[in-house]
Design an enzyme around this catalytic site. Structure first.
Site, PDB file in Angstrom:
ATOM      1  N   GLN A 286      -2.771 -27.215  -1.948  1.00 58.46           N
ATOM      2  CA  GLN A 286      -2.671 -25.707  -0.370  1.00 58.46           C
ATOM      3  C   GLN A 286      -1.805 -24.733  -1.023  1.00 58.46           C
ATOM      4  O   GLN A 286      -1.264 -24.724  -1.927  1.00 58.46           O
ATOM      5  CB  GLN A 286      -1.438 -26.994   0.505  1.00 58.46           C
ATOM      6  CG  GLN A 286      -0.966 -25.706   1.139  1.00 58.46           C
ATOM      7  CD  GLN A 286      -1.707 -25.702   2.569  1.00 58.46           C
ATOM      8  OE1 GLN A 286      -2.706 -26.590   3.023  1.00 58.46           O
ATOM      9  NE2 GLN A 286      -1.899 -24.508   3.180  1.00 58.46           N
TER      10      GLN A 286
ATOM     11  N   ASP B  98     -12.463 -25.906  -0.835  1.00 61.42           N
ATOM     12  CA  ASP B  98     -11.218 -24.525   0.047  1.00 61.42           C
ATOM     13  C   ASP B  98     -12.705 -24.034  -0.510  1.00 61.42           C
ATOM     14  O   ASP B  98     -12.331 -21.833   0.445  1.00 61.42           O
ATOM     15  CB  ASP B  98     -10.015 -24.562  -0.603  1.00 61.42           C
ATOM     16  CG  ASP B  98      -9.031 -24.382   0.108  1.00 61.42           C
ATOM     17  OD1 ASP B  98      -9.730 -24.601   1.995  1.00 61.42           O
ATOM     18  OD2 ASP B  98      -8.395 -24.805  -0.270  1.00 61.42           O
TER      19      ASP B  98
ATOM     20  N   LYS C  13      -4.775 -31.079   8.947  1.00 65.77           N
ATOM     21  CA  LYS C  13      -5.661 -31.609   7.349  1.00 65.77           C
ATOM     22  C   LYS C  13      -6.542 -32.824   7.687  1.00 65.77           C
ATOM     23  O   LYS C  13      -7.034 -33.220   8.066  1.00 65.77           O
ATOM     24  CB  LYS C  13      -5.346 -30.586   6.483  1.00 65.77           C
ATOM     25  CG  LYS C  13      -5.822 -29.080   6.690  1.00 65.77           C
ATOM     26  CD  LYS C  13      -5.182 -28.687   5.317  1.00 65.77           C
ATOM     27  CE  LYS C  13      -5.734 -26.688   5.293  1.00 65.77           C
ATOM     28  NZ  LYS C  13      -5.284 -26.064   3.787  1.00 65.77           N
TER      29      LYS C  13
HETATM   30  C1  BQF Z   1      -3.915 -23.161  16.083  1.00 64.86           C
HETATM   31  C2  BQF Z   1      -2.500 -19.801   6.226  1.00 64.86           C
HETATM   32  C3  BQF Z   1      -1.994 -18.064   6.329  1.00 64.86           C
HETATM   33  C4  BQF Z   1      -1.736 -18.287   4.819  1.00 64.86           C
HETATM   34  C5  BQF Z   1      -1.692 -20.047   4.497  1.00 64.86           C
HETATM   35  C6  BQF Z   1      -4.139 -24.579  13.672  1.00 64.86           C
HETATM   36  C7  BQF Z   1      -3.786 -23.795  12.166  1.00 64.86           C
HETATM   37  C8  BQF Z   1      -3.281 -22.542  12.278  1.00 64.86           C
HETATM   38  C9  BQF Z   1      -3.157 -22.491  13.504  1.00 64.86           C
HETATM   39  C10 BQF Z   1      -3.698 -24.021   9.910  1.00 64.86           C
HETATM   40  C11 BQF Z   1      -3.136 -21.553   7.129  1.00 64.86           C
HETATM   41  C12 BQF Z   1      -3.853 -21.210   9.142  1.00 64.86           C
HETATM   42  C13 BQF Z   1      -3.940 -22.975   7.680  1.00 64.86           C
HETATM   43  C14 BQF Z   1      -3.566 -23.355  14.524  1.00 64.86           C
HETATM   44  C15 BQF Z   1      -4.349 -24.023   7.735  1.00 64.86           C
HETATM   45  C16 BQF Z   1      -4.435 -22.137   9.187  1.00 64.86           C
HETATM   46  O1  BQF Z   1      -4.330 -24.088  16.645  1.00 64.86           O
HETATM   47  O2  BQF Z   1      -4.046 -21.915  16.379  1.00 64.86           O
HETATM   48  C17 BQF Z   1      -4.417 -24.971  12.852  1.00 64.86           C
HETATM   49  O3  BQF Z   1      -3.152 -25.234   9.904  1.00 64.86           O
HETATM   50  N1  BQF Z   1      -4.556 -23.646   9.213  1.00 64.86           N
HETATM   51  C18 BQF Z   1      -3.892 -23.296   5.674  1.00 64.86           C
HETATM   52  O4  BQF Z   1      -4.033 -24.003   5.533  1.00 64.86           O
HETATM   53  O5  BQF Z   1      -2.628 -21.995   4.468  1.00 64.86           O
HETATM   54  C19 BQF Z   1      -2.188 -21.079   5.131  1.00 64.86           C
HETATM   55  C20 BQF Z   1      -2.577 -19.726   6.983  1.00 64.86           C
END
Ligand code: BQF
Length: 283
Positions: free
Chosen positions: A98, A121, A54
């Site tokens: 987060q 968000d 992020k």
């Molecule tokens: C990629 C998330 C579950 C629970 C809380 C790029 C992200 C993930 C994969 C990423 C996720 C999942 C995020 C890839 C943010 C997605 O290249 O495939 C980026 O950073 N995510 C989150 O903030 O909280 C979560 C999944």
């Protein structure tokens, strides 16, 4: 014919280049750029990788970005007063806490405390309610990214049967609402759904947001379907989706990969929301 891959990585690159230009223009107009603050409590490795993505995205498009890290031991009260500070800080346009948070902190209290205009968000109940009744709202990042991906492939969602597997507040429910706003006919299925395959086989758009590696198998997919994989499961140290990718890519019309699919688009939607929040706050 194998499915067309909808690359979230490629689409993200394009959109981030466009955002970068918009930031230059906004800076010329306002002498200011959007500022995103990400709050991370504790040191869960997955959460650290998400907040890093992020921050990196925000910096890339020219935003100001700050990561505030707090120890796992922070009290609910302390976290809430940090949010109050950020709400009152006019230089901050977007606030993201987060998730997940430690068990001793009530996540609802935290979300409720974030100023509506800075809720990038899209999790604040008033944003959720606005989305529900079709009023302007900051949209949850993952569902917003899914819609952007489908549209980027030149597909018209109107009239399609969309089946969502998973009913979370973060993905399943808001994805249903956004798809319905695009005039899809929406079915939400979940862990108690009877004969899941009878629903998924009818899906022109199948959104897999279960959280179990390779849960969606080829026999559950309608030929030519648009298959959107929201899964981010770690299997033997490797990222793996909720969709059994190889066999399904032989059947589907369109498919999103993991990694490089919905994940990057989630981050890109966050950047779009932060820019939108900035513009709204300047008005
Ligand atoms: C990629 C998330 C579950 C629970 C809380 C790029 C992200 C993930 C994969 C990423 C996720 C999942 C995020 C890839 C943010 C997605 O290249 O495939 C980026 O950073 N995510 C989150 O903030 O909280 C979560 C999944």
């Amino acid at each position: 014919m194998p499915a067309t891959v909808i690359s979230g990585r490629k689409l993200s690159k394009q959109i981030r280049e466009e955002l970068k230009e918009k930031v230059v223009q906004l800076n010329a107009k306002y002498g200011d750029v959007p500022k995103l603050v990400v709050v991370l409590v504790g040191d869960d490795p997955a959460s650290i990788s998400y907040v890093t993505a992020k921050e990196k995205g925000a910096k890339y498009v020219g935003f100001d970005s700050e990561l505030i890290r707090k120890p796992e031991s922070i009290s609910e009260e302390e976290l809430l007063s940090l949010i109050d500070e950020l709400n009152n800080d006019e230089s901050v346009n977007g606030i993201l806490v987060q998730l997940p948070l430690p068990k001793h902190i009530d996540v609802d209290k935290v979300i409720d405390r974030i100023a509506l205009a800075k809720d990038v968000d899209g999790f604040h109940p008033e944003n959720v309610g606005n989305l529900h009744v079709g009023r302007p709202a900051l949209l949850p990042c993952t569902p917003k990214g899914i819609i952007t991906m489908i549209k980027s492939a030149g597909l018209n969602i109107s009239g399609m049967n969309a089946v969502i597997v998973g009913r979370s507040n973060l993905v399943g429910k808001p994805a249903a609402m956004l798809l319905m706003n695009e005039n899809a006919t929406v079915t939400i299925t979940h862990s108690r759904t009877k004969d899941l395959a009878s629903h998924t086989k009818n899906a022109d758009i199948l959104v897999a947001a279960i959280g179990r590696a390779k849960f969606i198998t080829a026999d559950m997919v309608k030929p030519g379907a648009i298959v959107i994989d929201v899964g981010v499961n770690k299997v033997d140290g490797k990222l793996c989706g909720d969709v059994d990718y190889e066999p399904i890519s032989e059947i589907a019309g369109f498919i999103t990969p993991v990694p490089g699919g919905v994940g990057p688009m989630t981050i890109t939607s966050l950047l779009e929301n932060t820019l939108e929040a900035f513009i709204n706050q300047k008005k």
